[in-house]
Design a protein around this motif. Structure first.
Motif, mmCIF file in Angstrom:
data_model
loop_
_atom_site.group_PDB
_atom_site.id
_atom_site.type_symbol
_atom_site.label_atom_id
_atom_site.label_comp_id
_atom_site.label_asym_id
_atom_site.label_seq_id
_atom_site.Cartn_x
_atom_site.Cartn_y
_atom_site.Cartn_z
ATOM 1 N N CYS A 61 -9.110 7.380 -6.961
ATOM 2 C CA CYS A 61 -7.699 7.177 -7.442
ATOM 3 C C CYS A 61 -6.091 7.339 -7.352
ATOM 4 C CB CYS A 61 -7.935 7.503 -8.924
ATOM 5 S SG CYS A 61 -9.385 7.739 -9.540
ATOM 6 N N GLU A 62 -5.642 6.103 -7.076
ATOM 7 C CA GLU A 62 -4.475 6.036 -7.104
ATOM 8 C C GLU A 62 -3.744 7.239 -5.686
ATOM 9 O OE1 GLU A 62 -1.369 5.155 -9.199
ATOM 10 O OE2 GLU A 62 -2.544 4.275 -10.019
ATOM 11 N N VAL A 63 -4.090 6.001 -4.471
ATOM 12 C CA VAL A 63 -3.961 6.129 -3.219
ATOM 13 C C VAL A 63 -2.370 5.405 -2.782
ATOM 14 C CG1 VAL A 63 -5.192 6.088 -1.515
ATOM 15 C CG2 VAL A 63 -6.399 6.696 -2.742
ATOM 16 N N MET A 64 -2.182 6.286 -2.056
ATOM 17 C CA MET A 64 -1.153 5.709 -1.592
ATOM 18 C C MET A 64 -1.880 4.805 -0.566
ATOM 19 S SD MET A 64 1.603 7.610 -2.916
ATOM 20 C CE MET A 64 3.046 7.104 -0.999
ATOM 21 N N PHE A 65 -1.035 3.824 -0.319
ATOM 22 C CA PHE A 65 -1.288 3.113 0.746
ATOM 23 C C PHE A 65 -1.103 3.102 2.111
ATOM 24 C CE2 PHE A 65 -0.338 -0.322 -2.605
ATOM 25 C CZ PHE A 65 -1.785 -0.723 -2.779
ATOM 26 N N GLN A 75 4.268 -4.425 5.653
ATOM 27 C CA GLN A 75 5.286 -5.655 4.221
ATOM 28 C C GLN A 75 6.174 -4.787 2.860
ATOM 29 O OE1 GLN A 75 3.333 -9.250 3.313
ATOM 30 N NE2 GLN A 75 2.353 -9.549 4.954
ATOM 31 N N SER A 76 6.507 -5.091 2.653
ATOM 32 C CA SER A 76 7.759 -4.807 1.398
ATOM 33 C C SER A 76 6.652 -4.704 0.551
ATOM 34 C CB SER A 76 9.547 -5.099 1.520
ATOM 35 O OG SER A 76 9.171 -6.460 1.210
ATOM 36 N N ILE A 77 6.413 -5.714 0.491
ATOM 37 C CA ILE A 77 5.237 -5.355 -1.127
ATOM 38 C C ILE A 77 4.491 -4.085 -1.047
ATOM 39 C CG2 ILE A 77 3.763 -7.151 -0.149
ATOM 40 C CD1 ILE A 77 3.847 -8.289 -3.228
ATOM 41 N N LEU A 78 3.799 -3.245 0.022
ATOM 42 C CA LEU A 78 2.951 -2.316 -0.032
ATOM 43 C C LEU A 78 4.103 -1.519 -0.341
ATOM 44 C CD1 LEU A 78 0.904 -3.693 2.515
ATOM 45 C CD2 LEU A 78 0.841 -3.559 0.416
ATOM 46 N N THR A 79 5.262 -1.379 -0.351
ATOM 47 C CA THR A 79 6.491 -0.143 -0.277
ATOM 48 C C THR A 79 6.730 -0.290 -1.530
ATOM 49 O OG1 THR A 79 7.879 -1.144 1.094
ATOM 50 C CG2 THR A 79 5.941 0.176 2.061
ATOM 51 N N GLU A 80 6.661 -0.999 -2.162
ATOM 52 C CA GLU A 80 7.809 -1.582 -3.361
ATOM 53 C C GLU A 80 6.722 -0.683 -4.608
ATOM 54 O OE1 GLU A 80 7.513 -5.344 -4.225
ATOM 55 O OE2 GLU A 80 9.658 -5.671 -2.710
ATOM 56 N N LEU A 119 -2.071 -9.520 -6.540
ATOM 57 C CA LEU A 119 -2.712 -10.740 -5.447
ATOM 58 C C LEU A 119 -2.381 -10.192 -4.270
ATOM 59 C CD1 LEU A 119 -3.085 -13.624 -8.027
ATOM 60 C CD2 LEU A 119 -5.425 -12.242 -6.535
ATOM 61 N N ASP A 120 -0.759 -9.912 -4.143
ATOM 62 C CA ASP A 120 -0.023 -10.066 -3.364
ATOM 63 C C ASP A 120 -0.059 -8.890 -2.389
ATOM 64 O OD1 ASP A 120 1.096 -13.276 -3.914
ATOM 65 O OD2 ASP A 120 3.232 -11.990 -4.409
ATOM 66 N N ARG A 121 -0.347 -7.662 -3.073
ATOM 67 C CA ARG A 121 0.212 -6.641 -2.489
ATOM 68 C C ARG A 121 -1.598 -6.878 -1.832
ATOM 69 N NH1 ARG A 121 3.400 -4.907 -5.945
ATOM 70 N NH2 ARG A 121 1.610 -4.686 -8.017
#
Length: 198
Positions: A61-65, A75-80, A119-121
């Motif tokens: 659970c709750e895994v850092m990308f 992409q920035s959406i994965l760091t947000e 969805l974007d992530r």
């Protein structure tokens, strides 16, 4: 597009189980909507209970990308939002973990923007790791999520376009006090997400 792969064997019992669990918990907490964190926790319990080969599969659970995208240009959406709700790994020799399934969980009552962001992530992850399967579970407490479920209480089928990719509503499960009460049933939908790049 190629024929869609079957869903993993833990998906159907997880979806059906969480709808029954919502009905059960509502009897304890009448008038108080369940929090998303408690829904995610129960989804986690149900997936864990239905992983048939627990030595070859591991749920985290709750895994850092960054854990499964090490050193890659992200992409920035994965760091947000730095964490995935749930990840099922394949475990190989000497404990090496390979991500196989990424699951985000969202209440259907969340804003359209919030659902779109998830969805974007997932699409961004698919761009980096096309072999990983990515899902968004949309859970509805006492109401039909009409973006994904039709008036008959069934999945809205077909390829649904979204920014940078698309999704298919793969399965819908529901729990209701009456067969005819489709608008006030509890629903669990799973959307499988695909990138246009794969």
């Amino acid at each position: 597009m190629k024929k869609l792969k079957p869903l993993p064997n833990w998906m159907r019992p997880t979806l059906q189980g969480v709808t029954f669990w919502i009905g059960h918990r509502r009897e304890f907490f009448r008038g108080h909507p369940l929090g998303e964190a408690s829904i995610v926790a129960e989804v986690c319990n149900l997936i864990q209970a239905n992983l048939h080969d627990k030595r070859a599969r591991k749920l985290v659970c709750e895994v850092m990308f960054s854990e499964f995208l090490p050193g890659k240009e992200r992409q920035s959406i994965l760091t947000e939002r730095a964490r995935a709700d749930l990840v099922v790994y394949k475990v190989e020799g000497k404990g090496k973990r390979i991500p196989k399934h990424i699951v985000e969980v969202k209440r259907a009552s969340a804003s359209k923007k919030s659902i779109r962001n998830d969805l974007d992530r997932l699409i961004a992850v698919k761009n980096e790791l096309p072999e990983v399967r990515a899902y968004l579970m949309v859970i509805s407490e006492k109401g039909r999520p009409d973006n994904f479920v039709n008036e008959k209480g069934r999945a809205i089928t077909g390829k649904q376009k979204t920014k940078g990719g698309f999704y298919h509503v793969r399965r819908v499960c529901k729990a209701s006090s009456s067969f005819s009460r489709k608008e006030s049933a509890h629903y669990a939908c799973v959307l499988e997400v695909f990138s246009e790049q794969v």
